[in-house]
Design an enzyme around this catalytic site. Structure first.
Site, PDB file in Angstrom:
ATOM      1  N   ASP A 109      -3.481  -6.862  -8.951  1.00 29.22           N
ATOM      2  CA  ASP A 109      -2.407  -6.523 -10.122  1.00 29.22           C
ATOM      3  C   ASP A 109      -2.713  -4.874 -10.347  1.00 29.22           C
ATOM      4  O   ASP A 109      -3.812  -4.270 -10.114  1.00 29.22           O
ATOM      5  CB  ASP A 109      -2.191  -7.329 -11.136  1.00 29.22           C
ATOM      6  N   ILE A 110      -1.862  -4.140 -10.841  1.00 29.35           N
ATOM      7  CA  ILE A 110      -1.991  -2.698 -11.198  1.00 29.35           C
ATOM      8  C   ILE A 110      -2.983  -2.398 -11.968  1.00 29.35           C
ATOM      9  O   ILE A 110      -3.516  -1.386 -11.923  1.00 29.35           O
ATOM     10  CB  ILE A 110      -0.482  -2.278 -11.721  1.00 29.35           C
TER      11      ILE A 110
END
Length: 310
Positions: A109-110
């Site tokens: 994820d980011i």
């Protein structure tokens, strides 16, 4: 007679993972000899395959070339080719390919940093991600709060999340004093935000998360944040053997191509983070890792698949 399943050829050609290609076939995006393809179709070199109406450049066993890249993802990049919000992606700074495309093995994820693996071989990507292969992922995680023994026991025995039971197969205290402490934990699946959700289920806040290993592939110290390195032929063969794939021709560039790739490698810019307002990423030390020359592919300890805590 056609030789191989359509989705297998598409995956080998770097168009996507095998599971992704199966979804594309089911949605009618693939055609064979101007007829809409169906799951179970088999093709050979003489067949014409189109993806979204455009001819696909296919790779068959006699011409297959397997390449693998390791990338140290910084904060703020998303694991998609084209982001509708215009955010930087993990594909933006990868070296260009003359044939096929880079396929990501798993996602982060980011807000998660660390090891990402890319390959030109969709079949390798499929096997690395498939649950039946039992490929584990190791993360370094910094948590805020007091971690109790009972909490670690629950995390290894299993916790009911909104998408089912989940657990760490291994979790160990690593470093840190005070409110923030580093742990190394291992999961066998690649569910969305699984590591964060497991810790949050125990009332803990995760403020740093970094993947340091994916199966037999380690994140070496010489691959700095925001940079990549291509694995050599022996490393690619070791990785292939881990997932029961036969060795194929690996990337052997010409002298001119080698010089070009070396210049491209040296021009890489270390990008600690790309999120505005963030500072330098905390870098947890990894035990048994040499500062001068760290390994990229090695043996995993698979003697104990059940959770344990040290």
């Amino acid at each position: 007679m056609s030789d191989e399943k359509l989705q297998k050829v598409l995956a080998r050609s770097g168009i996507g993972s095998r599971r992704e290609m199966e979804r594309w076939i089911e949605s009618g995006r693939i055609s064979v000899n101007d007829a809409v393809a169906t799951l179970g179709d088999r093709i050979g070199p003489h067949d014409e395959v189109k993806v979204d109406g455009k001819p696909a450049e296919l790779t068959f066993p006699q011409t297959a070339e397997r390449r693998v890249l390791i990338y140290n993802k910084p904060l703020g990049e998303v694991c998609t080719r084209h982001d509708p919000e215009g955010r930087p992606t993990v594909f933006d700074n990868l070296p260009p390919l003359k044939q096929g495309r880079w396929v990501a093995i798993g996602r982060l994820d980011i807000n998660t940093t660390g090891l990402l693996i890319f390959t030109t071989d969709g079949e390798l990507a499929n096997r690395m991600m498939h649950p039946s292969m039992q490929i584990d992922r190791e993360y370094a995680v910094r948590v805020l709060g007091e971690v109790e023994d009972a909490m670690l026991t629950r995390l290894t025995e299993g916790v009911l999340l909104e998408d089912g039971m989940a657990r760490f197969t291994d979790v160990r205290y690593f470093d840190g004093e005070g409110a923030n402490k580093w742990y190394h934990c291992v999961v066998m699946e690649g569910r969305n935000r699984e590591v964060r959700r497991l810790w949050e289920s125990q009332g803990m806040q995760v403020n740093r998360l970094k993947r340091v290993r994916f199966g037999p592939v380690f994140l070496p110290s010489d691959v700095k944040v925001g940079t990549w390195r291509e694995l050599g032929p022996k490393e690619v063969d070791l990785l292939s053997k881990e997932v029961d794939l036969e060795p194929v021709r690996t990337h052997r560039p010409t002298p001119i191509e080698s010089e070009k790739e070396e210049r491209l490698y040296k021009r890489q810019r270390v990008r600690q983070e790309v999120i505005k307002g963030q500072t330098e990423e905390a870098k947890p030390r990894t035990p048994g890792r040499s500062k001068s020359k760290a390994r990229s592919v090695g043996r995993r300890n698979t003697s104990n698949r059940r959770g344990r805590r040290v």
